[in-house]
Design a protein around this motif. Structure first.
Motif, PDB file in Angstrom:
ATOM      1  N   SER A   5      -7.704   6.846   1.507  1.00  0.00           N
ATOM      2  CA  SER A   5      -7.246   6.161   2.722  1.00  0.00           C
ATOM      3  C   SER A   5      -5.744   5.896   2.658  1.00  0.00           C
ATOM      4  O   SER A   5      -5.044   5.934   3.672  1.00  0.00           O
ATOM      5  CB  SER A   5      -8.019   4.865   2.944  1.00  0.00           C
ATOM      6  OG  SER A   5      -7.770   3.948   1.908  1.00  0.00           O
ATOM      7  N   THR A   6      -5.246   5.653   1.454  1.00  0.00           N
ATOM      8  CA  THR A   6      -3.802   5.438   1.293  1.00  0.00           C
ATOM      9  C   THR A   6      -3.057   6.731   1.602  1.00  0.00           C
ATOM     10  O   THR A   6      -2.024   6.725   2.278  1.00  0.00           O
ATOM     11  CB  THR A   6      -3.487   4.965  -0.141  1.00  0.00           C
ATOM     12  OG1 THR A   6      -4.213   3.778  -0.409  1.00  0.00           O
ATOM     13  CG2 THR A   6      -2.004   4.707  -0.304  1.00  0.00           C
ATOM     14  N   THR A   7      -3.575   7.850   1.121  1.00  0.00           N
ATOM     15  CA  THR A   7      -2.958   9.151   1.393  1.00  0.00           C
ATOM     16  C   THR A   7      -2.949   9.425   2.889  1.00  0.00           C
ATOM     17  O   THR A   7      -1.948   9.910   3.435  1.00  0.00           O
ATOM     18  CB  THR A   7      -3.723  10.277   0.660  1.00  0.00           C
ATOM     19  OG1 THR A   7      -3.785   9.975  -0.727  1.00  0.00           O
ATOM     20  CG2 THR A   7      -3.066  11.613   0.865  1.00  0.00           C
ATOM     21  N   LYS A   8      -4.043   9.098   3.551  1.00  0.00           N
ATOM     22  CA  LYS A   8      -4.147   9.313   4.992  1.00  0.00           C
ATOM     23  C   LYS A   8      -3.123   8.446   5.731  1.00  0.00           C
ATOM     24  O   LYS A   8      -2.450   8.907   6.657  1.00  0.00           O
ATOM     25  CB  LYS A   8      -5.561   8.992   5.463  1.00  0.00           C
ATOM     26  CG  LYS A   8      -5.840   9.363   6.890  1.00  0.00           C
ATOM     27  CD  LYS A   8      -7.316   9.147   7.228  1.00  0.00           C
ATOM     28  CE  LYS A   8      -7.595   9.630   8.630  1.00  0.00           C
ATOM     29  NZ  LYS A   8      -9.006   9.481   8.978  1.00  0.00           N
ATOM     30  N   LYS A   9      -2.976   7.200   5.315  1.00  0.00           N
ATOM     31  CA  LYS A   9      -2.012   6.298   5.959  1.00  0.00           C
ATOM     32  C   LYS A   9      -0.586   6.787   5.737  1.00  0.00           C
ATOM     33  O   LYS A   9       0.246   6.752   6.652  1.00  0.00           O
ATOM     34  CB  LYS A   9      -2.173   4.874   5.433  1.00  0.00           C
ATOM     35  CG  LYS A   9      -3.428   4.197   5.917  1.00  0.00           C
ATOM     36  CD  LYS A   9      -3.561   2.806   5.342  1.00  0.00           C
ATOM     37  CE  LYS A   9      -4.877   2.165   5.763  1.00  0.00           C
ATOM     38  NZ  LYS A   9      -5.053   0.833   5.195  1.00  0.00           N
ATOM     39  N   ILE A  10      -0.314   7.253   4.514  1.00  0.00           N
ATOM     40  CA  ILE A  10       1.029   7.776   4.225  1.00  0.00           C
ATOM     41  C   ILE A  10       1.306   9.007   5.078  1.00  0.00           C
ATOM     42  O   ILE A  10       2.415   9.183   5.597  1.00  0.00           O
ATOM     43  CB  ILE A  10       1.179   8.085   2.713  1.00  0.00           C
ATOM     44  CG1 ILE A  10       1.203   6.772   1.931  1.00  0.00           C
ATOM     45  CG2 ILE A  10       2.434   8.894   2.447  1.00  0.00           C
ATOM     46  CD1 ILE A  10       1.199   6.945   0.424  1.00  0.00           C
ATOM     47  N   GLN A  11       0.318   9.852   5.263  1.00  0.00           N
ATOM     48  CA  GLN A  11       0.491  11.054   6.085  1.00  0.00           C
ATOM     49  C   GLN A  11       0.752  10.662   7.544  1.00  0.00           C
ATOM     50  O   GLN A  11       1.612  11.249   8.204  1.00  0.00           O
ATOM     51  CB  GLN A  11      -0.753  11.956   5.993  1.00  0.00           C
ATOM     52  CG  GLN A  11      -0.594  13.268   6.744  1.00  0.00           C
ATOM     53  CD  GLN A  11       0.550  14.106   6.211  1.00  0.00           C
ATOM     54  OE1 GLN A  11       0.733  14.257   4.994  1.00  0.00           O
ATOM     55  NE2 GLN A  11       1.356  14.648   7.117  1.00  0.00           N
ATOM     56  N   ILE A  12       0.049   9.662   8.026  1.00  0.00           N
ATOM     57  CA  ILE A  12       0.256   9.188   9.401  1.00  0.00           C
ATOM     58  C   ILE A  12       1.680   8.651   9.547  1.00  0.00           C
ATOM     59  O   ILE A  12       2.384   8.961  10.526  1.00  0.00           O
ATOM     60  CB  ILE A  12      -0.792   8.114   9.778  1.00  0.00           C
ATOM     61  CG1 ILE A  12      -2.178   8.740   9.908  1.00  0.00           C
ATOM     62  CG2 ILE A  12      -0.393   7.406  11.068  1.00  0.00           C
ATOM     63  CD1 ILE A  12      -3.305   7.737  10.070  1.00  0.00           C
ATOM     64  N   ILE A  13       2.143   7.885   8.574  1.00  0.00           N
ATOM     65  CA  ILE A  13       3.501   7.329   8.606  1.00  0.00           C
ATOM     66  C   ILE A  13       4.526   8.465   8.563  1.00  0.00           C
ATOM     67  O   ILE A  13       5.522   8.451   9.291  1.00  0.00           O
ATOM     68  CB  ILE A  13       3.705   6.326   7.446  1.00  0.00           C
ATOM     69  CG1 ILE A  13       2.863   5.074   7.689  1.00  0.00           C
ATOM     70  CG2 ILE A  13       5.176   5.970   7.291  1.00  0.00           C
ATOM     71  CD1 ILE A  13       2.835   4.090   6.532  1.00  0.00           C
ATOM     72  N   ASP A  15       4.110  11.550   9.576  1.00  0.00           N
ATOM     73  CA  ASP A  15       4.074  12.236  10.875  1.00  0.00           C
ATOM     74  C   ASP A  15       4.857  11.446  11.931  1.00  0.00           C
ATOM     75  O   ASP A  15       5.636  12.024  12.703  1.00  0.00           O
ATOM     76  CB  ASP A  15       2.623  12.436  11.345  1.00  0.00           C
ATOM     77  CG  ASP A  15       1.869  13.442  10.490  1.00  0.00           C
ATOM     78  OD1 ASP A  15       2.519  14.210   9.742  1.00  0.00           O
ATOM     79  OD2 ASP A  15       0.616  13.447  10.568  1.00  0.00           O
ATOM     80  N   LYS A  16       4.652  10.154  11.945  1.00  0.00           N
ATOM     81  CA  LYS A  16       5.378   9.301  12.896  1.00  0.00           C
ATOM     82  C   LYS A  16       6.889   9.355  12.623  1.00  0.00           C
ATOM     83  O   LYS A  16       7.691   9.411  13.543  1.00  0.00           O
ATOM     84  CB  LYS A  16       4.887   7.851  12.831  1.00  0.00           C
ATOM     85  CG  LYS A  16       3.489   7.639  13.316  1.00  0.00           C
ATOM     86  CD  LYS A  16       3.417   7.811  14.818  1.00  0.00           C
ATOM     87  CE  LYS A  16       1.993   7.538  15.285  1.00  0.00           C
ATOM     88  NZ  LYS A  16       1.826   7.799  16.697  1.00  0.00           N
TER      89      LYS A  16
END
Length: 113
Positions: A5-13, A15-16
């Motif tokens: 979930s941390t990796t997913k959040k970092i990827q979202i950040i 991308d933003k």
């Protein structure tokens, strides 16, 4: 599970951040284009001011040669502009339903006299 979930959040950040960077880059380009347009417009306005002053000097010289009082003409033109705008403003403020009746009454009054 916490690492995923941390990796997913970092990827979202990330991308933003890329989207924001692209927007900032686009704004930089637009700003650079705007600066060029502003500079061009400034140059054009400056040229037009010079031409306007030249034309005014020429017209004043011709008017003086013909015996025309430039200040009087400008004053008369200003008065005409004020009168025209006053009449236009009064017509815009008038109630259109009252105007024809006032005209009819005026016409009737002059016929009976």
């Amino acid at each position: 599970m916490g690492l995923g979930s941390t990796t997913k959040k970092i990827q979202i950040i990330a991308d933003k951040a890329e989207q924001v960077y692209a927007q900032v880059d686009e704004l930089r380009e637009q700003l650079a284009e705007l600066r060029v347009k502003v500079d061009t417009t400034h140059d054009t306005v400056t040229e037009l001011k010079v031409k306007h002053e030249q034309n005014r000097a020429l017209l004043e010289a011709l008017a003086e040669e013909q015996g025309i009082d430039v200040e009087e003409v400008l004053t008369d033109a200003s008065i005409d502009d004020v009168d025209a705008s006053t009449r236009t403003g009064a017509a815009a403020d008038a109630d259109p339903s009252e105007t024809p009746k006032a005209t009819e009454d005026a016409g009737t009054g002059s016929e009976t006299s």
